[in-house]
Design an enzyme around this catalytic site. Structure first.
Site, PDB file in Angstrom:
ATOM      1  N   TYR A  11       0.681  -1.223   0.049  1.00 44.41           N
ATOM      2  CA  TYR A  11       0.129  -0.021   0.082  1.00 44.41           C
ATOM      3  C   TYR A  11       0.885   1.376  -0.128  1.00 44.41           C
ATOM      4  O   TYR A  11       0.953   2.029  -1.033  1.00 44.41           O
ATOM      5  CB  TYR A  11      -0.926  -0.137   1.245  1.00 44.41           C
ATOM      6  CG  TYR A  11      -1.930   1.006   1.427  1.00 44.41           C
ATOM      7  CD1 TYR A  11      -2.622   1.892   0.323  1.00 44.41           C
ATOM      8  CD2 TYR A  11      -1.859   1.581   2.828  1.00 44.41           C
ATOM      9  CE1 TYR A  11      -3.236   3.069   0.661  1.00 44.41           C
ATOM     10  CE2 TYR A  11      -2.520   2.801   3.046  1.00 44.41           C
ATOM     11  CZ  TYR A  11      -3.325   3.589   1.956  1.00 44.41           C
ATOM     12  OH  TYR A  11      -4.157   4.574   2.337  1.00 44.41           O
ATOM     13  N   SER A 124       6.775   3.450  13.124  1.00 38.86           N
ATOM     14  CA  SER A 124       5.219   3.561  13.334  1.00 38.86           C
ATOM     15  C   SER A 124       4.995   4.461  14.559  1.00 38.86           C
ATOM     16  O   SER A 124       5.952   4.219  15.592  1.00 38.86           O
ATOM     17  CB  SER A 124       4.559   2.321  13.396  1.00 38.86           C
ATOM     18  OG  SER A 124       3.376   2.458  14.201  1.00 38.86           O
ATOM     19  N   THR A 126       3.201   3.610  16.770  1.00 37.97           N
ATOM     20  CA  THR A 126       2.920   2.439  17.652  1.00 37.97           C
ATOM     21  C   THR A 126       4.122   2.322  18.646  1.00 37.97           C
ATOM     22  O   THR A 126       4.137   2.036  19.726  1.00 37.97           O
ATOM     23  CB  THR A 126       2.926   1.060  16.996  1.00 37.97           C
ATOM     24  OG1 THR A 126       2.211   0.157  18.066  1.00 37.97           O
ATOM     25  CG2 THR A 126       3.944   0.397  16.431  1.00 37.97           C
ATOM     26  N   TYR A 149       4.188  -6.979  17.052  1.00 36.12           N
ATOM     27  CA  TYR A 149       4.530  -5.831  15.896  1.00 36.12           C
ATOM     28  C   TYR A 149       5.247  -4.540  16.253  1.00 36.12           C
ATOM     29  O   TYR A 149       6.196  -4.055  15.657  1.00 36.12           O
ATOM     30  CB  TYR A 149       3.102  -5.578  15.183  1.00 36.12           C
ATOM     31  CG  TYR A 149       3.076  -4.548  14.223  1.00 36.12           C
ATOM     32  CD1 TYR A 149       3.681  -4.548  12.997  1.00 36.12           C
ATOM     33  CD2 TYR A 149       2.605  -3.420  14.619  1.00 36.12           C
ATOM     34  CE1 TYR A 149       3.498  -3.440  12.283  1.00 36.12           C
ATOM     35  CE2 TYR A 149       2.690  -2.269  13.876  1.00 36.12           C
ATOM     36  CZ  TYR A 149       3.186  -2.260  12.621  1.00 36.12           C
ATOM     37  OH  TYR A 149       3.085  -1.265  11.681  1.00 36.12           O
ATOM     38  N   LYS A 153       9.037  -2.984  15.336  1.00 38.00           N
ATOM     39  CA  LYS A 153       9.337  -1.590  14.997  1.00 38.00           C
ATOM     40  C   LYS A 153      10.232  -0.621  16.008  1.00 38.00           C
ATOM     41  O   LYS A 153      11.378  -0.061  15.623  1.00 38.00           O
ATOM     42  CB  LYS A 153       8.073  -0.598  15.102  1.00 38.00           C
ATOM     43  CG  LYS A 153       7.140  -1.059  13.934  1.00 38.00           C
ATOM     44  CD  LYS A 153       7.690  -1.027  12.435  1.00 38.00           C
ATOM     45  CE  LYS A 153       6.919  -1.731  11.234  1.00 38.00           C
ATOM     46  NZ  LYS A 153       7.670  -1.918  10.169  1.00 38.00           N
ATOM     47  N   PHE A 179       1.987   7.868  11.254  1.00 37.07           N
ATOM     48  CA  PHE A 179       0.565   7.684  11.944  1.00 37.07           C
ATOM     49  C   PHE A 179      -0.221   7.021  11.264  1.00 37.07           C
ATOM     50  O   PHE A 179       0.289   6.002  10.754  1.00 37.07           O
ATOM     51  CB  PHE A 179       0.122   9.137  12.254  1.00 37.07           C
ATOM     52  CG  PHE A 179       0.737   9.676  13.638  1.00 37.07           C
ATOM     53  CD1 PHE A 179       2.224  10.019  13.609  1.00 37.07           C
ATOM     54  CD2 PHE A 179       0.544   9.741  14.944  1.00 37.07           C
ATOM     55  CE1 PHE A 179       3.377  10.438  14.680  1.00 37.07           C
ATOM     56  CE2 PHE A 179       1.377   9.913  15.978  1.00 37.07           C
ATOM     57  CZ  PHE A 179       2.685  10.518  15.740  1.00 37.07           C
ATOM     58  N   ASN A 180      -1.560   7.420  10.791  1.00 35.79           N
ATOM     59  CA  ASN A 180      -2.450   6.553  10.455  1.00 35.79           C
ATOM     60  C   ASN A 180      -2.714   6.730   8.775  1.00 35.79           C
ATOM     61  O   ASN A 180      -3.484   7.577   8.366  1.00 35.79           O
ATOM     62  CB  ASN A 180      -3.913   6.494  10.824  1.00 35.79           C
ATOM     63  CG  ASN A 180      -4.061   5.793  12.228  1.00 35.79           C
ATOM     64  OD1 ASN A 180      -3.150   6.129  13.142  1.00 35.79           O
ATOM     65  ND2 ASN A 180      -4.694   4.970  12.617  1.00 35.79           N
ATOM     66  N   LEU A 201      -9.414   1.014   9.930  1.00 35.97           N
ATOM     67  CA  LEU A 201     -10.732   1.505   9.861  1.00 35.97           C
ATOM     68  C   LEU A 201     -11.064   1.773   8.511  1.00 35.97           C
ATOM     69  O   LEU A 201     -12.393   1.497   7.954  1.00 35.97           O
ATOM     70  CB  LEU A 201     -10.635   2.742  10.753  1.00 35.97           C
ATOM     71  CG  LEU A 201     -12.088   3.644  10.859  1.00 35.97           C
ATOM     72  CD1 LEU A 201     -13.356   2.860  11.482  1.00 35.97           C
ATOM     73  CD2 LEU A 201     -11.751   4.814  11.511  1.00 35.97           C
TER      74      LEU A 201
HETATM   75  N1  UFG Z   1     -11.652   0.960  14.375  1.00 33.73           N
HETATM   76  C1  UFG Z   1     -13.117   0.737  14.547  1.00 33.73           C
HETATM   77  N2  UFG Z   1     -13.696  -0.407  14.001  1.00 33.73           N
HETATM   78  C2  UFG Z   1     -12.988  -1.057  12.955  1.00 33.73           C
HETATM   79  C3  UFG Z   1     -11.441  -0.881  12.898  1.00 33.73           C
HETATM   80  C4  UFG Z   1     -10.925   0.278  13.341  1.00 33.73           C
HETATM   81  O1  UFG Z   1     -13.704   1.365  15.424  1.00 33.73           O
HETATM   82  O2  UFG Z   1     -13.506  -1.940  12.401  1.00 33.73           O
HETATM   83  C5  UFG Z   1     -11.161   2.012  15.205  1.00 33.73           C
HETATM   84  C6  UFG Z   1      -9.899   1.690  16.114  1.00 33.73           C
HETATM   85  O3  UFG Z   1     -10.753   1.029  17.352  1.00 33.73           O
HETATM   86  C7  UFG Z   1      -9.131   2.831  16.206  1.00 33.73           C
HETATM   87  C8  UFG Z   1      -9.322   3.582  14.904  1.00 33.73           C
HETATM   88  O4  UFG Z   1     -10.582   3.057  14.398  1.00 33.73           O
HETATM   89  O5  UFG Z   1      -9.549   3.632  17.289  1.00 33.73           O
HETATM   90  C9  UFG Z   1      -8.256   3.192  13.934  1.00 33.73           C
HETATM   91  O6  UFG Z   1      -7.888   1.912  13.823  1.00 33.73           O
HETATM   92  P1  UFG Z   1      -6.790   1.239  12.833  1.00 33.73           P
HETATM   93  O7  UFG Z   1      -6.940  -0.097  12.912  1.00 33.73           O
HETATM   94  O8  UFG Z   1      -7.256   1.931  11.450  1.00 33.73           O
HETATM   95  O9  UFG Z   1      -5.472   2.036  13.091  1.00 33.73           O
HETATM   96  P2  UFG Z   1      -4.661   1.781  14.396  1.00 33.73           P
HETATM   97  O10 UFG Z   1      -4.407   3.186  15.024  1.00 33.73           O
HETATM   98  O11 UFG Z   1      -4.991   0.897  15.490  1.00 33.73           O
HETATM   99  O12 UFG Z   1      -3.233   1.221  14.018  1.00 33.73           O
HETATM  100  C10 UFG Z   1      -2.376   1.881  12.931  1.00 33.73           C
HETATM  101  C11 UFG Z   1      -1.853   0.790  12.070  1.00 33.73           C
HETATM  102  C12 UFG Z   1      -0.883   0.217  12.895  1.00 33.73           C
HETATM  103  C13 UFG Z   1       0.220   1.195  13.615  1.00 33.73           C
HETATM  104  C14 UFG Z   1      -0.823   2.016  14.207  1.00 33.73           C
HETATM  105  C15 UFG Z   1       0.059   3.246  14.877  1.00 33.73           C
HETATM  106  O13 UFG Z   1      -2.852  -0.185  11.594  1.00 33.73           O
HETATM  107  O14 UFG Z   1       0.002  -0.445  12.026  1.00 33.73           O
HETATM  108  O15 UFG Z   1      -1.637   2.974  13.432  1.00 33.73           O
HETATM  109  O16 UFG Z   1      -0.465   4.109  15.786  1.00 33.73           O
HETATM  110  F1  UFG Z   1       1.142   0.390  14.569  1.00 33.73           F
END
Ligand code: UFG
Length: 341
Positions: A11, A124, A126, A149, A153, A179-180, A201
């Site tokens: 990606y 990340s 993270t 994971y 990192k 970040f995201n 998300l």
């Molecule tokens: N979320 C939902 N429903 C879903 C998916 C996600 O409510 O179906 C929420 C999560 O709880 C979170 C937000 O959306 O609050 C973002 O979630 P993501 O899974 O999209 O992203 P994360 O912040 O959990 O993780 C991302 C990357 C990781 C990285 C991290 C660093 O996927 O690889 O950011 O902060 F480590």
């Protein structure tokens, strides 16, 4: 410059390959296509008008990595190749250590043998864990990683720092803490291709809007935030891709005061809640996303957004796309996938 992009069909990798070519450099893709598809290279070819060189293979294999370095003259490396599913890493930690650490070590060994000057590592946010406050500057402490994971990192950053300092200035390197990442290329020809049910998300939002998933679950709305949902720093993947070019050009510049190793946040500096992101998607596309509220997801941090000031000041890079534009681009990509699959 010839830039080796490991994970170049993924990606972030595919968008970075496009930006490398647009800035006049030559991208060379390495990918094992385990979590990516050849169609990403087709998309890159359609955007650029030519197909970049691709070496298909596994970066944890030193023989394969050496064969790539001996066939190509490589000036700089962007190392994306890694496993990235946070939840899976908790269930199956060893493949994460074996792959994410093994590939970094193999690529760095080859880089040192061949005198490569610049290395950018895909780190990340993270690494900060649950931050004490937001926005998060690079000087914030790295908390004990809560997942394998995240640990790969942190360890990856340390391996790179130690290697760069030990190289007596021959290898200059930067860890970029993303970040995201969200959004897709404006052409709709490349974007995020989650294999199976998306963890993140935005792909879940777009697949639900497309009718591929029944409904999105918001993981918790009882957090201590204004609307009760978690807050993140969503950055357009093209802005993130451009940050890599800016970083490489900084590493190639002749500034003698550059440290051998440094870290930069790559974010917008804006926090957006899950609820706000869904509303932005619905407003910008006119498509409803059926959703429900479920329990909190284990391991989620509550609020996480960047202080991007160091990158803004020192490298003169700044995120330019809005979240609204990212939603429009993600939706265009999802619709293209939908119509072509
Ligand atoms: N979320 C939902 N429903 C879903 C998916 C996600 O409510 O179906 C929420 C999560 O709880 C979170 C937000 O959306 O609050 C973002 O979630 P993501 O899974 O999209 O992203 P994360 O912040 O959990 O993780 C991302 C990357 C990781 C990285 C991290 C660093 O996927 O690889 O950011 O902060 F480590």
């Amino acid at each position: 410059m010839n830039i080796l992009v490991t994970g170049g069909a993924g990606y972030i990798g595919s968008h970075t390959v496009v930006e490398i070519a647009k800035s006049g450099h030559t991208p060379i893709i390495v990918d094992d296509f385990r979590n990516s598809r050849e169609s990403a290279v087709d998309g890159i070819e359609s955007i650029l008008g030519y197909r970049p060189t691709v070496h298909a293979g596994d970066c944890t294999d030193p023989t394969f990595v050496e064969s790539v370095f001996s066939q190509e003259s490589i000036d700089g490396i962007i190392h994306f190749a890694a496993l990235k599913s946070v939840g899976e890493s908790v269930e199956r930690p060893l493949p994460y250590y074996q792959n994410n650490i093994g590939s970094l070590v193999a690529v760095l060994e080859a880089a040192l043998r061949h005198g490569t000057k610049a290395f950018v590592f895909s780190s990340s946010a993270t690494v900060y864990g649950e931050p004490d406050s937001n926005p998060i500057p690079e000087t914030a402490p790295r908390k004990q990683a809560t997942t394998p994971y995240g640990n790969t990192k942190q360890i990856g950053e340390d391996i790179l720092r130690d290697t760069a300092y030990a190289s007596n200035g021959l290898l200059r390197s930067v860890s970029l803490r993303y970040f995201n990442p969200i959004g897709a290329h404006e052409s709709g020809l490349i974007g995020e291709l989650p294999i199976g049910v998306p963890n993140n998300l935005v792909p879940y939002v777009t697949q639900t809007a497309a009718g591929l998933r029944e409904r999105l679950t918001i993981f918790g709305n009882d957090y201590p935030t204004p609307d009760g949902t978690c807050i993140r720093d969503y950055i357009h993947v093209v802005d993130l891709a451009k940050a890599h070019i800016t970083t490489l050009e900084y590493l190639f510049s002749e500034d003698v005061n550059k440290p051998a190793y440094d870290v930069y946040n790559v974010g917008t500096g804006n926090g957006t809640s899950v609820q706000e992101l869904i509303e932005t998607f619905e407003r910008e596309t006119g498509v409803k996303v059926p959703h429900t509220v479920g329990p909190r997801r284990a391991g989620d941090v509550v609020v996480c957004y960047a202080d991007p000031g160091k990158m803004n000041r020192e490298l003169e890079w700044k995120a330019e796309f809005t979240t609204s534009q990212a939603m429009i681009d993600s939706w265009r990509w999802q619709r293209n996938l939908w119509f072509t699959s």
